[in-house]
Design an enzyme around this catalytic site. Structure first.
Site, PDB file in Angstrom:
ATOM      1  N   ASP A  33       0.855  -1.187   0.000  1.00 44.57           N
ATOM      2  CA  ASP A  33       0.000   0.000   0.000  1.00 44.57           C
ATOM      3  C   ASP A  33       0.888   1.232   0.000  1.00 44.57           C
ATOM      4  O   ASP A  33       1.626   1.467   0.955  1.00 44.57           O
ATOM      5  CB  ASP A  33      -0.924   0.020   1.230  1.00 44.57           C
ATOM      6  CG  ASP A  33      -2.052   1.030   1.061  1.00 44.57           C
ATOM      7  OD1 ASP A  33      -1.756   2.219   0.758  1.00 44.57           O
ATOM      8  OD2 ASP A  33      -3.227   0.647   1.211  1.00 44.57           O
ATOM      9  N   LYS A  78       3.612   2.254  -5.795  1.00 45.54           N
ATOM     10  CA  LYS A  78       2.422   2.752  -6.500  1.00 45.54           C
ATOM     11  C   LYS A  78       2.070   1.900  -7.721  1.00 45.54           C
ATOM     12  O   LYS A  78       0.903   1.695  -8.025  1.00 45.54           O
ATOM     13  CB  LYS A  78       2.647   4.200  -6.950  1.00 45.54           C
ATOM     14  CG  LYS A  78       2.362   5.240  -5.878  1.00 45.54           C
ATOM     15  CD  LYS A  78       2.092   6.618  -6.515  1.00 45.54           C
ATOM     16  CE  LYS A  78       1.460   7.581  -5.523  1.00 45.54           C
ATOM     17  NZ  LYS A  78       2.436   8.383  -4.788  1.00 45.54           N
ATOM     18  N   CYS A 149     -19.997  -6.326  -2.588  1.00 46.53           N
ATOM     19  CA  CYS A 149     -20.637  -6.879  -1.390  1.00 46.53           C
ATOM     20  C   CYS A 149     -22.142  -7.004  -1.602  1.00 46.53           C
ATOM     21  O   CYS A 149     -22.760  -7.987  -1.182  1.00 46.53           O
ATOM     22  CB  CYS A 149     -20.336  -5.999  -0.181  1.00 46.53           C
ATOM     23  SG  CYS A 149     -20.726  -4.246  -0.389  1.00 46.53           S
ATOM     24  N   GLY A 209     -24.349  -0.612  -9.240  1.00 44.50           N
ATOM     25  CA  GLY A 209     -24.415  -1.559 -10.357  1.00 44.50           C
ATOM     26  C   GLY A 209     -24.669  -2.986  -9.883  1.00 44.50           C
ATOM     27  O   GLY A 209     -24.667  -3.925 -10.677  1.00 44.50           O
ATOM     28  N   ASN A 313     -21.371  -5.793   5.076  1.00 45.93           N
ATOM     29  CA  ASN A 313     -20.767  -5.446   3.784  1.00 45.93           C
ATOM     30  C   ASN A 313     -19.235  -5.441   3.831  1.00 45.93           C
ATOM     31  O   ASN A 313     -18.585  -5.482   2.799  1.00 45.93           O
ATOM     32  CB  ASN A 313     -21.291  -4.104   3.262  1.00 45.93           C
ATOM     33  CG  ASN A 313     -21.293  -3.009   4.300  1.00 45.93           C
ATOM     34  OD1 ASN A 313     -22.220  -2.916   5.108  1.00 45.93           O
ATOM     35  ND2 ASN A 313     -20.270  -2.172   4.298  1.00 45.93           N
TER      36      ASN A 313
END
EC number: 1.2.1.12
Length: 329
Positions: A33, A78, A149, A209, A313
């Protein structure tokens, strides 16, 4: 042992690590990260405002995160193409950045030496799999998506109802807890003006969506299902409200019985079932994709019914991510 790396150490990345550490077949060897240093990664993993403190020991050693004595390399790269996945012998990368969610961008992990990628977000180009619905259609693809989720909550319920009674058409509303992309106070959100409003003080209508994506994992429902979301000021746990026009007449008791039967059979770990008078916080940390709330649903006529299903979720979804990793491995 299947060697796993996690790219993106946000809400899902951290919970996926908690869950993966409990699975005997998996070994997490790396976390990447670019915005999180190793000591901060340890802190964020150890303390969680929603799911509580990690029960084991969390320390650091050089550039490694050490969890219960198990060393995990931490990188701040990155561009995924520059990561040493080949050198580390990484079998599967779990990409939970929300950035590298298409085939071309996720390919960077393969270029870096990983064998496969599981994306923890819906994808326009990568094949989507929902455990309990269509994971049996997996055919060796190197890059796959675990969908969203909400799709993981909705698709199993839609499949059960469609298999038993047929769905002519359906509309979904998810009443969804806040997520990291929302704002603490009104702020700029150019793509979604409403989404830029204070998360803690508003009910915010939003697009999703998730319902249309059900048509991708269940082709027989393509074009029969759509939906929207309301973002509400709860920290975690959401609920799907699915209003269905059935093809065959059914009583509500028959629908309940069909879901209950599925929840006790091969969908046991995916679909939960309750007749209790529950509220959202009762499902914090629930590992199911979806929990059918039998006493919340209603029926207007033999072919017109509303069913209700809860989902954590964050946690329930993260469990399925790890299930899919084990499946594609």
């Amino acid at each position: 042992m299947v060697k796993v790396a996690i790219n993106g150490f946000g809400r899902i990345g951290r919970l996926v690590l908690r869950i993966a550490l409990q699975r005997k077949a998996l070994e997490v060897v790396a976390v990447n990260d670019p915005f999180i240093s190793v000591d901060y990664a340890a802190y964020m993993f150890k303390y969680d405002s929603t799911h509580g403190r990690y029960k084991g020991e969390v320390t650091t050693s050089g550039n490694d995160l050490v969890i219960d004595g198990h060393k995990i390399a931490v990188f701040q790269e990155k561009d995924p193409a520059n990561l040493p996945w080949g050198k580390l012998g990484v079998d599967i990368v779990i990409d939970s950045t929300g950035v590298f969610k298409e085939l071309d961008s996720a390919q960077k992990h393969l270029d870096a030496g990983a064998k496969k990628v599981v994306i923890t977000a819906p994808s326009k180009t990568a094949p989507m799999f929902v455990v309990g619905v269509n994971e049996d259609k997996y055919n060796g693809e190197t890059i796959v998506s675990n969908a969203s989720c909400t799709t993981n909550c909705l698709a199993p319920i839609a499949k059960i109802i469609n298999d038993e009674f047929g769905i002519d058409e359906a509309l979904m509303t998810t009443v969804h807890s806040i997520t990291a992309t929302q704002k603490t106070v009104d702020g700029p959100s150019h793509k979604d003006w409403r989404g830029g409003r204070t998360a803690s003080g508003n009910i915010i209508p939003s697009s999703t969506g998730a319902a249309k994506a059900v048509g991708k994992v269940l082709p027989e429902l393509q074009g029969k299902l759509t939906g929207m979301a309301f973002r509400v000021p709860t920290v975690d746990v959401s609920v799907v409200d699915l209003t269905v026009k059935l093809a065959k007449e059914a009583t509500y008791d028959e629908i309940k019985a069909a879901v209950k039967k599925a929840s006790q059979g091969k969908l046991k770990n995916v679909v939960g079932y309750t007749e209790d008078s529950v509220v959202s916080s009762d499902f914090l940390g629930d590992t199911h994709s979806t929990i059918f709330d039998a006493s919340a649903g209603i029926q207007l006529s033999p072919k017109f019914v509303k069913v209700v299903a809860w989902y954590d979720n964050e946690y329930g979804y993260s469990e399925r991510v790890v299930d899919l990793v084990e499946h594609v491995a």
